[in-house]
Enzyme design. Structure first.
Site, mmCIF file in Angstrom:
data_model
loop_
_atom_site.group_PDB
_atom_site.id
_atom_site.type_symbol
_atom_site.label_atom_id
_atom_site.label_comp_id
_atom_site.label_asym_id
_atom_site.label_seq_id
_atom_site.Cartn_x
_atom_site.Cartn_y
_atom_site.Cartn_z
ATOM 1 N N GLY A 1 0.827 -1.192 0.000
ATOM 2 C CA GLY A 1 0.000 0.000 0.000
ATOM 3 C C GLY A 1 0.863 1.245 0.000
ATOM 4 O O GLY A 1 2.020 1.206 0.434
ATOM 5 N N GLN B 1 3.312 9.898 0.626
ATOM 6 C CA GLN B 1 4.570 9.143 0.740
ATOM 7 C C GLN B 1 5.490 9.352 -0.457
ATOM 8 O O GLN B 1 6.661 8.993 -0.414
ATOM 9 C CB GLN B 1 4.292 7.654 0.945
ATOM 10 C CG GLN B 1 3.656 7.347 2.302
ATOM 11 C CD GLN B 1 3.436 5.869 2.485
ATOM 12 O OE1 GLN B 1 2.430 5.326 2.043
ATOM 13 N NE2 GLN B 1 4.392 5.194 3.100
ATOM 14 N N CYS C 1 5.637 -0.050 6.983
ATOM 15 C CA CYS C 1 5.351 1.143 6.197
ATOM 16 C C CYS C 1 6.588 1.489 5.368
ATOM 17 O O CYS C 1 7.707 1.484 5.889
ATOM 18 C CB CYS C 1 5.018 2.289 7.144
ATOM 19 S SG CYS C 1 4.601 3.820 6.306
ATOM 20 N N LEU C 2 6.381 1.804 4.092
ATOM 21 C CA LEU C 2 7.528 2.118 3.226
ATOM 22 C C LEU C 2 8.229 3.406 3.659
ATOM 23 O O LEU C 2 9.372 3.633 3.286
ATOM 24 C CB LEU C 2 7.083 2.221 1.761
ATOM 25 C CG LEU C 2 6.618 0.900 1.128
ATOM 26 C CD1 LEU C 2 6.220 1.118 -0.325
ATOM 27 C CD2 LEU C 2 7.697 -0.179 1.220
ATOM 28 N N HIS D 1 -4.599 1.994 7.568
ATOM 29 C CA HIS D 1 -3.199 2.448 7.608
ATOM 30 C C HIS D 1 -2.970 3.575 6.593
ATOM 31 O O HIS D 1 -2.406 4.624 6.919
ATOM 32 C CB HIS D 1 -2.273 1.257 7.318
ATOM 33 C CG HIS D 1 -0.820 1.593 7.236
ATOM 34 N ND1 HIS D 1 0.123 1.111 8.122
ATOM 35 C CD2 HIS D 1 -0.126 2.384 6.372
ATOM 36 C CE1 HIS D 1 1.321 1.595 7.808
ATOM 37 N NE2 HIS D 1 1.200 2.365 6.738
ATOM 38 N N GLU D 2 -3.439 3.351 5.361
ATOM 39 C CA GLU D 2 -3.198 4.333 4.290
ATOM 40 C C GLU D 2 -4.033 5.601 4.496
ATOM 41 O O GLU D 2 -3.556 6.711 4.210
ATOM 42 C CB GLU D 2 -3.482 3.726 2.916
ATOM 43 C CG GLU D 2 -2.652 2.500 2.547
ATOM 44 C CD GLU D 2 -1.150 2.683 2.736
ATOM 45 O OE1 GLU D 2 -0.640 3.819 2.667
ATOM 46 O OE2 GLU D 2 -0.466 1.668 2.971
ATOM 47 N N HIS E 1 -2.377 8.030 6.729
ATOM 48 C CA HIS E 1 -1.371 8.871 6.051
ATOM 49 C C HIS E 1 -2.003 10.149 5.506
ATOM 50 O O HIS E 1 -1.394 11.224 5.550
ATOM 51 C CB HIS E 1 -0.726 8.119 4.881
ATOM 52 C CG HIS E 1 0.376 7.193 5.278
ATOM 53 N ND1 HIS E 1 1.536 7.625 5.895
ATOM 54 C CD2 HIS E 1 0.516 5.852 5.124
ATOM 55 C CE1 HIS E 1 2.329 6.581 6.105
ATOM 56 N NE2 HIS E 1 1.739 5.498 5.654
HETATM 57 CO CO CO Z 1 2.485 3.567 5.580
#
Ligand code: CO
Length: 172
Positions: A45, A50, A96-97, A138-139, A142
């Site tokens: 995701g 990001q 998380c990236l 989660h996304e 962000h």
């Molecule tokens: Co993330």
């Protein structure tokens, strides 16, 4: 095209992303680039912020069963998400990236129902009570300037910050 990922504790991760009003080629390029970037980093995701773009757009692509295959046509593109139902509890390991290499068990709602728009502005509803529900939460966090480690206990958060500083020093 692969874009650079914004890494914690970059202040951009705290921005409240803005509603998407134009479903144009710029948005489509952003979504395509987000897919390339997510696949390149083996993520499931990614939110627009990001890659440094403060628009309420996110993508999710959970590999089917035990395969690693993440076909582009299976990518869920969620624009301007709004939770209309959120209930129950589940705990799942998240990563998380923007905080690479850190994985923690996080508690979230078990079931969610979300209204959103696709890349053409068409409205849809999606409902889930498994890992997809976790990924959506989660996304969406962000888009609201939140990262998953903010959900840790104070003690675990302190441990994370110490570990993260150590790692960042080592990669310099
Ligand atoms: Co993330």
């Amino acid at each position: 095209m692969i874009r650079d990922i914004v890494i914690y504790p970059d202040k951009r991760l705290k921005l409240i992303s803005k509603e998407v009003v134009e479903f144009d080629s710029e948005l489509h390029t952003l979504l395509d680039d987000m897919y390339d970037t997510m696949i390149n980093k083996k993520g499931v995701g990614l939110a627009a912020i990001q890659v440094g773009v403060d628009k309420r757009a996110l993508i999710i692509n959970i590999p089917e069963d035990d395969s690693d295959i993440q076909l582009k046509e299976n990518t869920l593109e969620i624009i301007n998400p709004v939770f209309i139902e959120k209930d129950g509890v589940q705990k799942h390991q998240e990563g998380c990236l923007s905080i690479p290499g850190i994985y923690e068990d996080i508690e979230r709602a078990k079931h969610v129902k979300v209204e959103y728009q696709d890349r053409f502005g068409v409205k849809h509803t999606i409902e889930d009570d498994d890992f997809l529900a976790v990924a959506i939460q989660h996304e969406t966090d962000h888009l609201n300037g939140k990262v998953f480690i903010e959900k840790l206990s104070i003690l675990k958060r302190k441990k994370f910050e110490k570990e993260w500083k150590k790692r960042q020093k080592n990669t310099l």
